[in-house]
Design a protein around this motif. Structure first.
Motif, PDB file in Angstrom:
ATOM      1  N   VAL A 117      27.520 -58.367 -41.144  1.00 14.52           N
ATOM      2  CA  VAL A 117      27.695 -59.700 -40.247  1.00 14.52           C
ATOM      3  C   VAL A 117      27.298 -59.242 -38.568  1.00 14.52           C
ATOM      4  O   VAL A 117      26.480 -60.018 -38.090  1.00 14.52           O
ATOM      5  N   VAL A 118      27.929 -58.116 -38.351  1.00 10.33           N
ATOM      6  CA  VAL A 118      27.718 -57.744 -36.791  1.00 10.33           C
ATOM      7  C   VAL A 118      25.966 -57.633 -36.687  1.00 10.33           C
ATOM      8  O   VAL A 118      25.549 -58.123 -35.546  1.00 10.33           O
ATOM      9  N   GLY A 121      24.371 -60.845 -36.467  1.00  7.15           N
ATOM     10  CA  GLY A 121      24.485 -61.636 -35.268  1.00  7.15           C
ATOM     11  C   GLY A 121      23.634 -60.923 -34.050  1.00  7.15           C
ATOM     12  O   GLY A 121      22.970 -61.628 -33.098  1.00  7.15           O
ATOM     13  N   LEU A 122      23.339 -59.556 -34.082  1.00  2.93           N
ATOM     14  CA  LEU A 122      22.995 -58.927 -32.952  1.00  2.93           C
ATOM     15  C   LEU A 122      21.421 -59.260 -33.193  1.00  2.93           C
ATOM     16  O   LEU A 122      20.622 -59.243 -32.009  1.00  2.93           O
ATOM     17  N   ASN A 125      20.994 -64.400 -35.111  1.00  4.44           N
ATOM     18  CA  ASN A 125      21.806 -65.284 -34.298  1.00  4.44           C
ATOM     19  C   ASN A 125      23.071 -65.298 -34.692  1.00  4.44           C
ATOM     20  O   ASN A 125      23.406 -64.966 -35.623  1.00  4.44           O
ATOM     21  N   TRP A 126      24.009 -65.718 -33.975  1.00  8.62           N
ATOM     22  CA  TRP A 126      25.317 -65.671 -34.421  1.00  8.62           C
ATOM     23  C   TRP A 126      25.647 -66.754 -35.245  1.00  8.62           C
ATOM     24  O   TRP A 126      26.760 -66.689 -36.011  1.00  8.62           O
ATOM     25  N   ALA A 129      25.020 -65.360 -38.767  1.00  8.24           N
ATOM     26  CA  ALA A 129      26.266 -64.392 -39.072  1.00  8.24           C
ATOM     27  C   ALA A 129      27.532 -65.149 -39.180  1.00  8.24           C
ATOM     28  O   ALA A 129      28.260 -64.343 -40.001  1.00  8.24           O
ATOM     29  N   GLY A 130      27.655 -66.246 -38.645  1.00  4.92           N
ATOM     30  CA  GLY A 130      29.114 -66.910 -38.732  1.00  4.92           C
ATOM     31  C   GLY A 130      29.133 -67.270 -40.189  1.00  4.92           C
ATOM     32  O   GLY A 130      30.250 -67.197 -41.008  1.00  4.92           O
ATOM     33  N   CYS A 172      18.783 -68.492 -39.731  1.00  5.84           N
ATOM     34  CA  CYS A 172      18.230 -67.607 -38.985  1.00  5.84           C
ATOM     35  C   CYS A 172      16.873 -68.001 -38.526  1.00  5.84           C
ATOM     36  O   CYS A 172      16.534 -67.372 -37.298  1.00  5.84           O
TER      37      CYS A 172
END
Lengths: 318, 47
Positions: A117-118, A121-122, A125-126, A129-130, A172
């Motif tokens: 997940v991290v 996100g990095l 995009n978040w 990831a969320g 994404c």
């Protein structure tokens, strides 16, 4: 508390247990066959989404989604180790077979969840990831720990977890969710009950022995067969929607209609199966075809997109 | 002093796990490096 106070580490004779698990055993915790379906549908979402994504970032996104899906699998195997030990289909999994301890599987699953997940996100995009984080939570907690053992609608609601990957792939690229990505979600969501209930029919005794309330065990074969037909029809209809909205071509619509017709035909064969049939050949055929069906539908969508792009390019040149 | 002695199977499996972990960590390093290049841009390569 010392490490030897941990009951996972001590064997029954009091000696310290040292792991003999191989890397392959840990890989098996990830449910690789489920992961391959997740990767494929996430890739489809990525490809079908409008707009570009750097190929390296896209590849890393797919890797994160795959690892996140695998982490869900590991967490599921951690929680279900007790019932996996009893069912023939799952008794050879790493935890019931004694190759990996439950706490090792839990740590492995949690670590992979956080990292996937991290990093998504990095790198991308978040939002994506969320959605990945929510998917892992939904599968591990909502489905595995709650729904699976408490309601015959377990895989209807829990099936949403398997339907999120194309939405993540889409997010994404676009950074958002759209009507088209919701249709991709719905195709898998509506497909899941027919797929799993076909399995549940010929694995009824296994599920009965562990007290998991699958629909055939709770409501009977007849009700299950009716529901399989209903969901097969809904799936077939939903799969044609992209052609109706213009998101895909008429050619895709024809292919989706043909595949959907066969899918419904298989479900009717299951419906016509006599109650108490021991061999359940139609149910096994339905299960096998359902896997092919999903791969074929998403492949057809991607081929259709590539063909449209190629035709556009040729048209531009001419 | 009594120490823990690994059997051949335990030694082999530990080695396999260590190699897999090493490859995963190395892969992670490579991933971050490549992502940095992509995000910051190819200008870094041309100085």
């Amino acid at each position: 508390m010392t490490v030897i106070d941990n009951h996972d580490v001590l064997r029954k004779d009091g000696e310290v247990r040292l792991s003999e698990a191989s890397a392959r055993d840990f890989f098996e915790l990830l449910k690789p066959r489920v992961m391959s379906l997740v990767v494929f549908t996430a890739f489809a979402g990525l490809v079908l989404a409008p707009g570009p994504i750097h190929p390296v970032l896209g590849a890393i996104a797919i890797l994160c989604i795959a690892v996140g899906a695998g982490a869900s699998g590991a967490l599921n195997m951690w929680y279900d180790a007790d019932i996996d030990a009893v069912m023939t289909r799952t008794a050879r999994r790493p935890i019931p077979a004694g190759r990996i301890t439950p706490s090792e599987a839990l740590a492995f699953g949690l670590t992979l969840s956080v990292f996937s997940v991290v990093i998504l996100g990095l790198v991308v995009n978040w939002l994506s990831a969320g959605i990945l984080a929510f998917t892992i939570f939904f599968y591990a907690v909502i489905y595995t720990m709650w729904l699976k053992r408490s309601t015959p609608q377990n895989i209807v609601i829990g099936g949403a977890a398997g339907a999120f990957p194309p939405v993540i792939g889409w997010a994404c690229v676009t950074g958002g969710v759209s009507f088209e990505s919701v249709i991709l979600f719905l195709i898998i969501f509506l497909w899941t009950p027919a797929h799993f209930w076909a399995l549940a029919l010929f694995k009824m005794r296994d599920y009965e022995s562990v007290g998991v309330p699958m629909l055939p065990n709770v409501a009977g074969e007849a009700t299950t067969k009716n529901q399989i037909v209903v969901y097969a029809v809904l799936t077939a209809l939903c799969a044609v929607v992209p052609a109706l909205t213009g998101a895909a071509s008429i050619g895709y619509g024809a292919v989706a209609s043909l595949l959907g017709g066969i899918f419904v035909y298989c479900s009717i064969a299951v419906w016509r199966m006599p109650d108490g049939d021991q061999k359940m050949i139609p149910a096994k055929k339905m299960f096998a075809f359902s896997i092919f069906y999903l791969f074929a539908i998403f492949s057809a969508l991607m081929i259709d997109r590539f063909a449209a792009g190629a035709l556009g390019l040729i048209g531009g040149i001419l | 002093m009594e120490t823990v002695k690994l059997t051949e199977a335990q030694r082999k499996s530990r080695r396999g796990r260590n190699i897999a972990l090493g490859l995963a960590l190395g892969g992670l390093v490579l991933l971050f490096y490549v992502v940095t290049l992509v995000k910051i841009g190819g200008n870094m390569l041309t100085g």
